[in-house]
Design a protein around this motif. Structure first.
Motif, PDB file in Angstrom:
ATOM      1  N   ASN A   1      61.658  -2.908  70.386  1.00 20.21           N
ATOM      2  CA  ASN A   1      60.572  -4.060  70.487  1.00 20.21           C
ATOM      3  C   ASN A   1      59.423  -3.880  71.531  1.00 20.21           C
ATOM      4  OD1 ASN A   1      62.671  -4.976  68.997  1.00 20.21           O
ATOM      5  ND2 ASN A   1      63.510  -6.367  70.530  1.00 20.21           N
ATOM      6  N   SER A   2      58.274  -4.637  70.939  1.00 24.58           N
ATOM      7  CA  SER A   2      57.151  -4.599  71.920  1.00 24.58           C
ATOM      8  C   SER A   2      56.271  -5.692  71.114  1.00 24.58           C
ATOM      9  CB  SER A   2      56.427  -3.281  71.844  1.00 24.58           C
ATOM     10  OG  SER A   2      55.324  -3.561  72.730  1.00 24.58           O
ATOM     11  N   ARG A   3      55.419  -6.468  72.292  1.00 31.35           N
ATOM     12  CA  ARG A   3      54.573  -7.287  71.516  1.00 31.35           C
ATOM     13  C   ARG A   3      53.533  -6.860  70.738  1.00 31.35           C
ATOM     14  NH1 ARG A   3      52.340 -11.215  76.136  1.00 31.35           N
ATOM     15  NH2 ARG A   3      51.367 -12.089  74.148  1.00 31.35           N
ATOM     16  N   PHE A   4      53.094  -5.460  71.056  1.00 35.07           N
ATOM     17  CA  PHE A   4      52.149  -4.767  70.447  1.00 35.07           C
ATOM     18  C   PHE A   4      52.390  -3.180  69.879  1.00 35.07           C
ATOM     19  CE2 PHE A   4      50.663  -7.414  73.743  1.00 35.07           C
ATOM     20  CZ  PHE A   4      49.640  -8.359  73.108  1.00 35.07           C
ATOM     21  N   LEU A   5      51.592  -2.651  69.245  1.00 38.92           N
ATOM     22  CA  LEU A   5      51.888  -1.450  68.947  1.00 38.92           C
ATOM     23  C   LEU A   5      51.665  -0.411  70.080  1.00 38.92           C
ATOM     24  CD1 LEU A   5      52.699   0.806  66.824  1.00 38.92           C
ATOM     25  CD2 LEU A   5      50.368   0.836  66.106  1.00 38.92           C
ATOM     26  N   ASP A   6      52.538   0.448  70.428  1.00 41.92           N
ATOM     27  CA  ASP A   6      52.443   1.373  71.714  1.00 41.92           C
ATOM     28  C   ASP A   6      53.285   2.547  71.233  1.00 41.92           C
ATOM     29  OD1 ASP A   6      52.531   2.896  74.014  1.00 41.92           O
ATOM     30  OD2 ASP A   6      54.062   1.484  75.072  1.00 41.92           O
ATOM     31  N   LEU A   7      52.211   3.754  71.056  1.00 38.45           N
ATOM     32  CA  LEU A   7      52.695   5.010  70.326  1.00 38.45           C
ATOM     33  C   LEU A   7      52.613   6.224  71.739  1.00 38.45           C
ATOM     34  CD1 LEU A   7      50.421   5.301  67.313  1.00 38.45           C
ATOM     35  CD2 LEU A   7      52.649   4.529  67.359  1.00 38.45           C
ATOM     36  N   GLN A   8      53.813   6.707  71.448  1.00 34.65           N
ATOM     37  CA  GLN A   8      53.963   7.973  72.593  1.00 34.65           C
ATOM     38  C   GLN A   8      54.445   9.036  71.799  1.00 34.65           C
ATOM     39  OE1 GLN A   8      56.661   6.597  75.543  1.00 34.65           O
ATOM     40  NE2 GLN A   8      55.492   4.849  76.402  1.00 34.65           N
TER      41      GLN A   8
ATOM     42  N   PHE B   1      48.904  12.276  63.307  1.00 36.25           N
ATOM     43  CA  PHE B   1      50.193  11.661  63.458  1.00 36.25           C
ATOM     44  C   PHE B   1      50.089  10.110  63.699  1.00 36.25           C
ATOM     45  CE2 PHE B   1      53.443  15.488  64.137  1.00 36.25           C
ATOM     46  CZ  PHE B   1      53.001  15.865  62.991  1.00 36.25           C
ATOM     47  N   ARG B   2      49.044  10.008  64.634  1.00 35.29           N
ATOM     48  CA  ARG B   2      48.989   8.724  65.110  1.00 35.29           C
ATOM     49  C   ARG B   2      48.326   7.816  63.946  1.00 35.29           C
ATOM     50  NH1 ARG B   2      48.326   6.531  70.178  1.00 35.29           N
ATOM     51  NH2 ARG B   2      48.433   8.684  70.788  1.00 35.29           N
ATOM     52  N   GLU B   3      47.309   8.266  63.408  1.00 30.36           N
ATOM     53  CA  GLU B   3      46.525   7.578  62.258  1.00 30.36           C
ATOM     54  C   GLU B   3      47.604   7.285  61.197  1.00 30.36           C
ATOM     55  OE1 GLU B   3      43.070   8.237  58.729  1.00 30.36           O
ATOM     56  OE2 GLU B   3      43.483   9.677  60.365  1.00 30.36           O
ATOM     57  N   THR B   4      48.554   8.155  60.759  1.00 29.65           N
ATOM     58  CA  THR B   4      49.459   8.033  60.002  1.00 29.65           C
ATOM     59  C   THR B   4      50.506   6.842  60.120  1.00 29.65           C
ATOM     60  OG1 THR B   4      49.380  10.342  59.023  1.00 29.65           O
ATOM     61  CG2 THR B   4      51.243   9.207  58.376  1.00 29.65           C
ATOM     62  N   ILE B   5      50.941   6.884  61.109  1.00 31.84           N
ATOM     63  CA  ILE B   5      52.114   5.896  61.871  1.00 31.84           C
ATOM     64  C   ILE B   5      51.304   4.427  61.944  1.00 31.84           C
ATOM     65  CG2 ILE B   5      53.307   5.251  64.048  1.00 31.84           C
ATOM     66  CD1 ILE B   5      53.735   8.039  64.545  1.00 31.84           C
ATOM     67  N   MET B   6      49.902   4.707  62.451  1.00 29.19           N
ATOM     68  CA  MET B   6      49.175   3.247  62.583  1.00 29.19           C
ATOM     69  C   MET B   6      48.933   2.426  61.156  1.00 29.19           C
ATOM     70  SD  MET B   6      46.717   3.988  65.668  1.00 29.19           S
ATOM     71  CE  MET B   6      45.765   2.229  65.373  1.00 29.19           C
ATOM     72  N   GLN B   7      49.138   3.448  60.064  1.00 24.93           N
ATOM     73  CA  GLN B   7      48.955   2.928  58.801  1.00 24.93           C
ATOM     74  C   GLN B   7      50.153   2.047  58.487  1.00 24.93           C
ATOM     75  OE1 GLN B   7      47.541   6.068  56.485  1.00 24.93           O
ATOM     76  NE2 GLN B   7      45.487   6.103  57.111  1.00 24.93           N
TER      77      GLN B   7
ATOM     78  N   GLU C   1      54.018  17.167  55.562  1.00 24.72           N
ATOM     79  CA  GLU C   1      55.145  16.786  54.538  1.00 24.72           C
ATOM     80  C   GLU C   1      56.472  16.439  55.430  1.00 24.72           C
ATOM     81  OE1 GLU C   1      55.901  20.006  52.042  1.00 24.72           O
ATOM     82  OE2 GLU C   1      54.019  19.650  50.653  1.00 24.72           O
ATOM     83  N   ALA C   2      56.784  17.106  56.368  1.00 29.40           N
ATOM     84  CA  ALA C   2      57.859  16.681  57.126  1.00 29.40           C
ATOM     85  C   ALA C   2      57.503  15.273  58.086  1.00 29.40           C
ATOM     86  CB  ALA C   2      58.016  17.626  58.319  1.00 29.40           C
ATOM     87  N   MET C   3      56.357  15.136  58.504  1.00 28.50           N
ATOM     88  CA  MET C   3      55.908  13.732  59.104  1.00 28.50           C
ATOM     89  C   MET C   3      56.181  12.803  57.983  1.00 28.50           C
ATOM     90  SD  MET C   3      55.518  12.223  61.753  1.00 28.50           S
ATOM     91  CE  MET C   3      54.880  10.662  62.155  1.00 28.50           C
ATOM     92  N   SER C   4      55.743  12.942  56.950  1.00 25.89           N
ATOM     93  CA  SER C   4      55.613  12.145  55.638  1.00 25.89           C
ATOM     94  C   SER C   4      57.164  11.587  55.527  1.00 25.89           C
ATOM     95  CB  SER C   4      54.900  12.521  54.483  1.00 25.89           C
ATOM     96  OG  SER C   4      54.809  11.657  53.495  1.00 25.89           O
TER      97      SER C   4
END
Length: 302
Positions: free
Chosen positions: A29-36, A50-56, A134-137
């Protein structure tokens, strides 16, 4: 759109042209999106994509992406002969034997052991990049499915509690006329007492007309404040209906649900402060308990 939980875990391991690649995604849980990101330096160039794909796909939560890589052991097909070095050594060996015919020629084993003679064929970077993508997808698809699966379970639990709150409101609505009648009777008795209209001959007339009017005004005002809960019940029904609509519509419901819970809690508190009979007081406590249970679960929703 599906309701998603902010807690999930997914992992994928694939054999690439360079070795075994493992990608892990986990979130809390988090109030906002926090990527590490945790990954080998040689794969750090993939972080922006990776960051762009996750944020989508993810809007809220503390998400950790871990990429680990185990390089494959060498195999014959991944090795090649350094032809330039081999030709140079052959040329030097020929010159030496011309000056010293007794010198022995280098054996194949000696040639192969010569530093730099055997070269490792670098993996095809384009192929490797495609396999990593493909692995990330695949990992993200599993991750998203798990968030939706848990979100569906949470939604079901929340709807059950909203239904319970609606039943409480339906249960206490018929009690309002009874409460009004009780307070009417009490108001009449107090007015009679204020005007000196005795219920028995032992009660003397002790107030002036002005004092009696002021006392009646106070009693009527108190009466109005005590019995006016119809508006609170009406707003509760509206808020509960809207809460169901939010959950049914799905998508990013977390922040909208936070707002609705604030409104529901406000009405439940007001209902409790105006409770003139025990049933209303109990209903207020039950409503606030259910609201807190919903609030705890909403903290997990995206």
């Amino acid at each position: 759109m599906a309701v998603r939980s902010m807690t999930a875990y997914a992992t994928t391991s694939v054999e690439t042209v360079a070795g075994t690649l493992t990608i892990e995604l986990k979130s809390v849980n988090s109030r906002f999106l926090d990527l590490q990101f945790r990954m080998n330096d040689e794969f750090r160039a993939y972080e922006p994509s990776f960051r762009e794909t996750i944020m989508q796909n993810v809007k809220r939560g503390k998400v950790e992406c871990r990429l680990s890589f185990a390089r494959a052991t060498q195999n014959p097909s991944a090795l090649s002969l350094n032809n330039a070095l081999f030709l140079e050594l052959s040329k030097l060996q020929h010159e030496i034997r011309q000056h010293n015919p007794q010198a022995q020629a280098m054996t194949v084993n000696e040639l192969l052991r010569w530093p730099g003679m055997i070269e490792e064929v670098a993996p095809d970077q384009e192929t490797l990049q495609q396999q990593v993508k493909e692995a990330m997808s695949d990992t993200l698809a599993t991750f998203t499915a798990e968030r939706e699966r848990e979100g569906a379970a949470l939604t079901k639990a929340l709807v059950e509690r909203v239904d319970a709150m609606q039943r409480i409101v339906e249960r206490i609505e018929p009690l309002i006329p009874q409460m009004v009648d009780q307070f009417k009777q009490k108001a009449i008795e107090r007015m009679q007492e204020a005007l000196g209209v005795a219920l028995s001959d032992s009660v003397p007339v002790t107030l002036t007309q002005q004092d009696a009017s002021e006392r009646i005004r106070q009693e009527v005002t108190l009466y109005g404040m005590k019995i006016d809960v119809a508006e609170e019940l009406s707003r509760l029904k509206i808020h509960l209906g809207e809460t169901k609509v939010i959950l049914e519509k799905g998508g990013l419901v977390g922040k909208r649900m936070d707002f609705m819970l604030q409104e529901l809690n406000r009405e439940a508190n007001t209902l409790g402060s105006k409770a003139a009979i025990k049933e209303l007081s109990d209903a207020s406590m039950e409503l606030k308990l259910l609201i807190e249970q919903i609030r705890e679960q909403v903290q997990n929703l995206e």
